[in-house]
Design a protein around this motif. Structure first.
Motif, PDB file in Angstrom:
ATOM      1  N   THR A  66      46.021  38.832  40.817  1.00  0.00           N
ATOM      2  CA  THR A  66      46.683  39.241  41.867  1.00  0.00           C
ATOM      3  C   THR A  66      48.129  38.486  41.792  1.00  0.00           C
ATOM      4  O   THR A  66      48.683  38.479  43.141  1.00  0.00           O
ATOM      5  CB  THR A  66      45.705  38.083  43.534  1.00  0.00           C
ATOM      6  OG1 THR A  66      45.048  37.088  42.206  1.00  0.00           O
ATOM      7  CG2 THR A  66      44.341  39.235  43.748  1.00  0.00           C
ATOM      8  N   ILE A 105      44.123  47.844  46.574  1.00  0.00           N
ATOM      9  CA  ILE A 105      43.987  47.581  45.464  1.00  0.00           C
ATOM     10  C   ILE A 105      42.888  49.146  44.924  1.00  0.00           C
ATOM     11  O   ILE A 105      42.116  49.735  45.715  1.00  0.00           O
ATOM     12  CB  ILE A 105      42.747  46.585  45.177  1.00  0.00           C
ATOM     13  CG1 ILE A 105      43.644  45.107  45.333  1.00  0.00           C
ATOM     14  CG2 ILE A 105      42.389  46.432  44.114  1.00  0.00           C
ATOM     15  CD1 ILE A 105      43.227  44.133  45.129  1.00  0.00           C
ATOM     16  N   PHE A 110      39.082  42.816  41.705  1.00  0.00           N
ATOM     17  CA  PHE A 110      40.173  41.884  41.832  1.00  0.00           C
ATOM     18  C   PHE A 110      38.921  40.311  41.775  1.00  0.00           C
ATOM     19  O   PHE A 110      37.925  40.452  42.476  1.00  0.00           O
ATOM     20  CB  PHE A 110      40.660  42.185  42.440  1.00  0.00           C
ATOM     21  CG  PHE A 110      40.277  42.004  44.223  1.00  0.00           C
ATOM     22  CD1 PHE A 110      39.719  42.678  45.397  1.00  0.00           C
ATOM     23  CD2 PHE A 110      41.131  40.393  44.819  1.00  0.00           C
ATOM     24  CE1 PHE A 110      39.060  42.410  46.386  1.00  0.00           C
ATOM     25  CE2 PHE A 110      41.413  40.366  45.812  1.00  0.00           C
ATOM     26  CZ  PHE A 110      40.088  41.545  46.650  1.00  0.00           C
ATOM     27  N   PHE A 145      42.272  43.238  37.863  1.00  0.00           N
ATOM     28  CA  PHE A 145      43.402  42.912  38.543  1.00  0.00           C
ATOM     29  C   PHE A 145      43.942  41.786  38.621  1.00  0.00           C
ATOM     30  O   PHE A 145      42.870  40.692  39.540  1.00  0.00           O
ATOM     31  CB  PHE A 145      43.281  43.788  40.084  1.00  0.00           C
ATOM     32  CG  PHE A 145      44.727  43.808  40.578  1.00  0.00           C
ATOM     33  CD1 PHE A 145      45.381  43.155  41.531  1.00  0.00           C
ATOM     34  CD2 PHE A 145      45.680  44.717  40.695  1.00  0.00           C
ATOM     35  CE1 PHE A 145      46.642  43.089  42.468  1.00  0.00           C
ATOM     36  CE2 PHE A 145      47.179  45.526  41.493  1.00  0.00           C
ATOM     37  CZ  PHE A 145      46.922  44.199  41.728  1.00  0.00           C
ATOM     38  N   THR A 165      39.060  49.579  41.315  1.00  0.00           N
ATOM     39  CA  THR A 165      39.128  48.153  40.685  1.00  0.00           C
ATOM     40  C   THR A 165      39.184  47.096  40.815  1.00  0.00           C
ATOM     41  O   THR A 165      38.478  47.574  42.031  1.00  0.00           O
ATOM     42  CB  THR A 165      40.887  48.439  40.530  1.00  0.00           C
ATOM     43  OG1 THR A 165      41.628  49.790  39.405  1.00  0.00           O
ATOM     44  CG2 THR A 165      41.684  47.268  39.779  1.00  0.00           C
TER      45      THR A 165
END
Lengths: 351, 362
Positions: free
Chosen positions: A135, B200, B206, A133, B204
């Motif tokens: 941000t 999120i 991050f 991911f 997953t």
């Protein structure tokens, strides 16, 4: 937006016409649509003739075309919102953009008219990043990038196969939710495009989407038909089902799905309370559908979109079929769809 | 400066600590005064302990320098980094509150597109006090926000959500880029205000940035260890990343939520990219192995507390990442030390006492 690499001739705009008079709809979209070829598919249940204003490059498909191609004994029903899938089938373009016929272009937070076609195409022609991911959201947007800590080996991303847009004014809420808050309208403009991570499931709304037909065409499928399916989005789940299948396919094949911009303005239509009186089935079915798709893993040997759909159909029939005939019919429709796609959907000659 | 028009008790006033690592000064607190003054601060002074760091008048705080860290933790102090903002996690350790907000001393109050000053702390609190939705992606983002909701197709059984453990905020102006990106784009500024908070999804990972971060200490505190960085270590600027990967894996295992997005702060200082590159370069190629490691971690279902999960992780780190570099053996050991220190500092007996103070003033 870098669209130098896309020719307008690579794009079809597909509109499923659930209303016969498309005059004001088409006029609202004129500045955006007039560059492109349009495929307008008339809901087979619509009795009146379509009214389409001058100045567009389009083809219309109606019940007679559908019957001729698909035949009458099909398990696929192209009525209502599902009529657009016929347009996806007969298109020969790489990219398809599709909007509901009660949507018009919206304005962004600065008051400028949004071109959702351009944004969808930008989403589809820049990579998606499903494995980690970011941000700062879409790193390929102007003024953004990958953040500290984002692995370099993942920065090439993958091909984006589906772009899901959003809606100002009437958001795509289900009937119970909208009925509880009948005055609620969506005025929040979120200036982001996000890749939906791999293995994260989501409800794909058919109101405002675009996809890479070449990569995933067969996985957008008209399969789940509610017993009480009607002519309002509150009364259907066909796009939600199709989107779940498509996400599984994308995750399996290493393709990306983006969500966020562009917004369209969705006009008020219908009554959530009326729809609620009609139909709870979709809401109940989601309780089974979501865990089913979340745990679906396709075998490594399945390598094409068509084969993914066939494999999913088999699993649907086996695992969900016993709990409702809706699922058995959906599985049959999926298999039929792939056959149809192979016969009609691929190949170079248009209908 | 924004002032409340009537006297409103700030939310979580007695349940939240603000942890600030600093090596320079705390002048930035002046800008945050209307928002921070009601809360207790824990200042972790890095670097030279003989330096006197001035805290602006009117703040209620504890201050710990390296001597204090050594005094409080004894031999376990070796798990706390020196000459790196990773030392902030000492503040998490000694806090007695349920919630933590941590912010860097070069972060200032940002303005939203309407020009209004953003109360970042209030937004973090809102994020932490509303559920997360990690099991199914809501395309309208945070459904608990005013004016937003779950979209059609979102199963009703998932609409309760799960407790939120971490709230990760963002930054306008200087974006949190790594050194190579900074070198290529030295002038890029983040001017895009994305008006969303989102969960999120489970599974997953991050990159968690520690500049503007809040968390529920009771839910996830022991996992917020910022690793071994800075002096005597081969790596820097991966402290928050490390904590974020560990914490996310544990949150996923324990069905806790992680949110990212609002609030924005204004990040004023661009650190030197060449200095950053030296700190980061090992991290840049190590993370190619670290990420697949975290992505493949499966914690046993017998691990039902954060500490148990974290200790299990420390074993896996030594086993799977140890072969890459001896640093990971040390790090794995430090993770164990951290948990021991956490349990010591946060035992029921400890909680009953007054906080172990550095310098405390009103």
């Amino acid at each position: 937006m870098p669209l130098a690499n896309i020719n307008d001739s690579e794009v079809d705009i597909v509109i499923g016409a659930l209303q016969s008079d498309l005059t004001s709809f088409m006029n609202e979209w004129r500045t955006i649509f007039s560059r492109f070829h349009l495929i307008i598919v008339k809901d087979p249940d619509l009795k009146e003739e379509l009214k389409i204003p001058e100045g567009f490059n389009f083809d219309v498909y109606s019940k007679s075309h559908i019957d001729r191609v698909v035949g009458s004994s099909s398990s696929i029903v192209f009525s209502g919102y599902s009529c657009r899938y016929f347009g996806f089938l007969v298109s020969r373009k790489k990219y398809i953009v599709s909007f509901d016929d009660d949507c018009i272009p919206a304005k962004d937070s600065k008051g400028f008219l949004i071109d959702p076609v351009a944004q969808h195409l930008a989403n589809l022609t820049t990579p998606a990043t499903p494995f980690f991911f970011n941000t700062l959201y879409d790193p390929y947007r102007e003024g953004a990038d990958f953040v500290r800590g984002y692995p370099f080996s993942l920065r090439n991303g993958v091909t984006c196969a589906l772009s899901c847009g959003l809606w100002l004014n009437l958001a795509d809420l289900d009937a119970p939710t909208q009925a509880l808050k009948p005055q609620q309208r969506n005025s929040l403009y979120v200036d982001a495009v996000i890749t939906v991570p791999s293995r994260a499931m989501m409800p794909v709304s058919g109101i405002n989407i675009a996809f890479d037909r070449e990569s995933v065409g067969p996985a957008l499928l008209p399969a789940l038909k509610l017993a009480g399916e009607g002519k309002f989005r509150w009364e259907t789940m066909e796009d939600i089902w199709s989107g779940m299948c498509l996400k599984v396919v994308c995750d399996h094949l290493g393709l990306g799905v983006k969500s966020g911009l562009p917004y369209v303005w969705r006009q008020d239509r219908g009554s959530a309370i009326e729809s609620l009186k009609k139909e709870w089935e979709g809401v109940k079915l989601m309780e089974e559908i979501v865990p089913f798709f979340q745990s679906m893993r396709l075998p490594q040997t399945v390598a094409t979109t068509e084969d993914c759909v066939i494999e999913m159909a088999r699993t649907v029939k086996q695992q969900l079929g016993p709990s409702s005939p809706v699922f058995t019919r959906a599985a049959d429709a999926m298999v039929e769809w792939v056959k149809l796609w192979k016969a009609v959907g691929s190949g170079s000659s248009p209908l | 400066m924004a002032q409340p028009s009537s006297h409103v008790t700030p939310p979580l006033k007695d349940e939240l600590d603000i942890v600030i690592p600093t090596i320079r000064n705390l002048d930035f607190l002046e800008k945050w005064r209307p928002f921070f003054q009601p809360y207790h601060l824990i200042i972790v002074q890095d670097g030279d302990p003989s330096k006197n760091i001035l805290v602006p008048d009117g703040f209620d705080y504890e201050l710990y320098n390296r001597n204090d860290v050594n005094r409080v933790l004894g031999p376990k102090a070796n798990c706390i980094s020196f000459k790196d903002s990773a030392c902030r996690c000492f503040g998490f350790l000694v806090s007695k509150k349920k919630y933590i907000f941590t912010i860097d001393d070069d972060c200032f109050v940002a303005r939203d597109p309407s020009g209004k000053e953003i109360n970042a702390l209030a937004q973090h609190i809102q994020n932490l006090l509303t559920p997360s939705t990690p099991f199914f992606f809501n395309t309208l983002y945070d459904p608990f926000r005013e004016g937003v909701d779950f979209v059609r197709g979102y199963p009703f059984s998932l609409r309760g959500g799960v407790p939120t453990a971490i709230s990760h905020g963002l930054w306008l102006n200087i974006p949190d880029y790594d050194a190579p990106t900074q070198l290529v784009k030295p002038l890029e500024r983040n001017t895009r205000y994305v008006d969303a908070v989102l969960t999120i999804p489970k599974g997953t990972l991050f990159p968690m940035c520690g500049m503007n971060l809040a968390f529920d200490r009771e839910l996830i505190g022991p996992a917020m260890y910022f690793g071994l960085m800075g002096e005597g270590q081969p790596i820097g600027r991966y402290d928050d990343m490390w904590a974020g990967w560990c914490a996310k894996v544990i949150c996923d295992h324990l069905s806790l939520g992680v949110k990212t997005g609002l609030p924005y702060i204004w990040h004023s200082k661009a650190s030197n990219p060449f200095v950053n590159l030296k700190k980061e370069y090992k991290g840049i190629y190590w993370q190619e192995d670290i990420i697949p490691f975290f992505q493949s971690v499966v914690l046993p279902k017998e691990c039902t507390t954060v500490q148990q999960c974290y200790l299990e992780l420390s074993k896996l780190v030594k086993e799977k990442l140890g072969p890459i570099d001896p640093y990971f053996q040390k790090l794995g050991d430090a993770m164990v030390t951290w948990i021991q220190a956490w349990d010591e500092q946060n035992s029921p007996a400890q909680k009953a006492e007054a906080p172990v103070a550095g310098v405390k003033k009103n």
